[in-house]
Design a protein around this motif. Structure first.
Motif, short mmCIF file in Angstrom:
data_model
loop_
_atom_site.label_atom_id
_atom_site.label_comp_id
_atom_site.label_asym_id
_atom_site.label_seq_id
_atom_site.Cartn_x
_atom_site.Cartn_y
_atom_site.Cartn_z
N THR A 128 48.06 26.95 46.85
CA THR A 128 48.98 28.03 47.21
C THR A 128 49.55 27.78 48.59
O THR A 128 48.88 27.19 49.44
CB THR A 128 48.28 29.41 47.18
OG1 THR A 128 49.21 30.40 47.62
CG2 THR A 128 47.05 29.46 48.06
N GLY B 22 47.30 30.98 44.03
CA GLY B 22 48.14 30.14 43.17
C GLY B 22 48.17 30.57 41.72
O GLY B 22 48.55 29.78 40.86
N ILE C 59 49.70 37.35 44.92
CA ILE C 59 50.72 37.78 45.89
C ILE C 59 52.08 37.34 45.36
O ILE C 59 52.84 38.12 44.79
CB ILE C 59 50.48 37.19 47.30
CG1 ILE C 59 49.14 37.65 47.87
CG2 ILE C 59 51.62 37.62 48.24
CD1 ILE C 59 48.82 37.14 49.28
N SER C 60 52.41 36.04 45.54
CA SER C 60 53.78 35.58 45.33
C SER C 60 54.27 35.71 43.89
O SER C 60 55.46 35.91 43.67
CB SER C 60 53.94 34.15 45.82
OG SER C 60 53.00 33.31 45.20
N THR D 62 50.96 30.49 50.13
CA THR D 62 51.08 31.86 50.67
C THR D 62 50.15 32.09 51.85
O THR D 62 50.48 32.81 52.78
CB THR D 62 50.77 32.90 49.56
OG1 THR D 62 51.57 32.59 48.42
CG2 THR D 62 51.06 34.30 50.01
N LYS D 63 48.97 31.47 51.82
CA LYS D 63 48.00 31.66 52.91
C LYS D 63 47.73 30.28 53.50
O LYS D 63 47.47 29.33 52.75
CB LYS D 63 46.72 32.26 52.31
CG LYS D 63 45.67 32.66 53.31
CD LYS D 63 44.50 33.37 52.60
CE LYS D 63 43.56 34.03 53.58
NZ LYS D 63 42.33 33.29 53.79
N GLY E 39 38.42 32.36 45.62
CA GLY E 39 39.58 31.48 45.64
C GLY E 39 39.44 30.35 46.65
O GLY E 39 38.41 30.23 47.29
N PRO E 40 40.46 29.54 46.82
CA PRO E 40 41.66 29.58 46.00
C PRO E 40 41.44 28.89 44.66
O PRO E 40 40.89 27.81 44.59
CB PRO E 40 42.69 28.82 46.83
CG PRO E 40 41.89 27.93 47.73
CD PRO E 40 40.55 28.57 47.92
N ILE F 209 41.72 34.44 42.89
CA ILE F 209 42.92 34.54 43.71
C ILE F 209 43.38 33.15 44.15
O ILE F 209 42.56 32.24 44.26
CB ILE F 209 42.69 35.47 44.95
CG1 ILE F 209 44.02 35.67 45.73
CG2 ILE F 209 41.60 34.94 45.87
CD1 ILE F 209 44.00 36.82 46.71
#
Ligand code: 3NM
Length: 210
Positions: free
Chosen positions: A139, A170, A190-191, A141-142, A134-135, A168
């Protein structure tokens, strides 16, 4: 394990308490009901919990996984993984050397984050069981992420990497197919699940795309 690792990696849910709007135990139970096939405990960032509370949460989430036949992987923290006898560990490029982790964890599952062909090849040589790449997309999130790669990087890696790969970063329902079309065996999110008002439905919709 009867089901292969590749199968287990199909819908890989990554989550810590700070990613959730609701109790992480509830979120994980719901996510598994919806179709999550593997889980990574990633208790990281400014708002993460620590010490005994963290250990307690890890054990609770591990129990939920065990009851449902879902592998429980620990992000970074090899000591925690060994202490609670997790199914595996996931490490990034900035964490401990891959070969050291392999020596410590023995036969447990070892996942490694890789962003380039070179990192991917090295990770395989040093004993990774699967790669997280990733990404894929933007995203929030990180925070400390590399440049957006797009799913094509997985396509390139597929020319020489035979171990399972998950994309991984987005990934949501609308993007699952593109990641898989480019050669990924699964998606890690994740999100898309943890921030949903219904983690169960979110997982189900993702799972239906796979
Ligand atoms: N690793 P979301 S991106 C944990 O690029 C993580 O290696 C990434 O969260 C990488 O699904 C990322 O909410 C965050 O975008 C994934």
């Amino acid at each position: 394990m009867i089901t292969s690792l590749k199968e287990k990696l199909k819908l890989y849910f990554v989550m810590g308490s700070s990613n959730c709007k609701q109790d992480p135990r509830y979120v994980l139970r719901e996510a598994i009901e919806g179709g999550v096939t593997m889980y990574q405990f990633r208790e990281k960032g400014d708002k993460c919990i620590t010490g005994q509370i963290r250990l307690g949460l890890a054990k609770d989430l591990q129990r939920i996984c065990k009851d449902n036949g879902v592998p429980f992987i620990v992000n970074d923290d090899v000591d925690l993984a060994m202490e609670i006898d997790a199914d595996g560990v996931h490490i990034g490029q900035e964490d401990q050397p891959i070969e050291n982790v392999r020596t410590i964890i023995g036969e447990k599952i070892l996942g490694v984050s890789a962003h380039t062909m070179e990192e991917a090849n090295i990770a395989v040589q040093k004993g990774a069981d699967y790669l997280g790449v990733g990404p894929m997309y933007r995203t929030t999130t990180k925070s400390d992420i590399r440049e957006v790669q797009g799913p094509k990087v997985i396509n390139q890696m597929r020319s020489c990497i035979t171990i399972p790969i998950v994309g991984i970063g987005g990934i949501d329902e609308s993007r699952v197919k593109e990641v898989i079309r480019n050669g990924a065996d699964g998606v890690a999110v994740i999100s898309a699940i943890s921030q949903s008002t219904s983690p169960r439905l979110a997982a189900r919709y993702l799972s239906e795309k796979l």
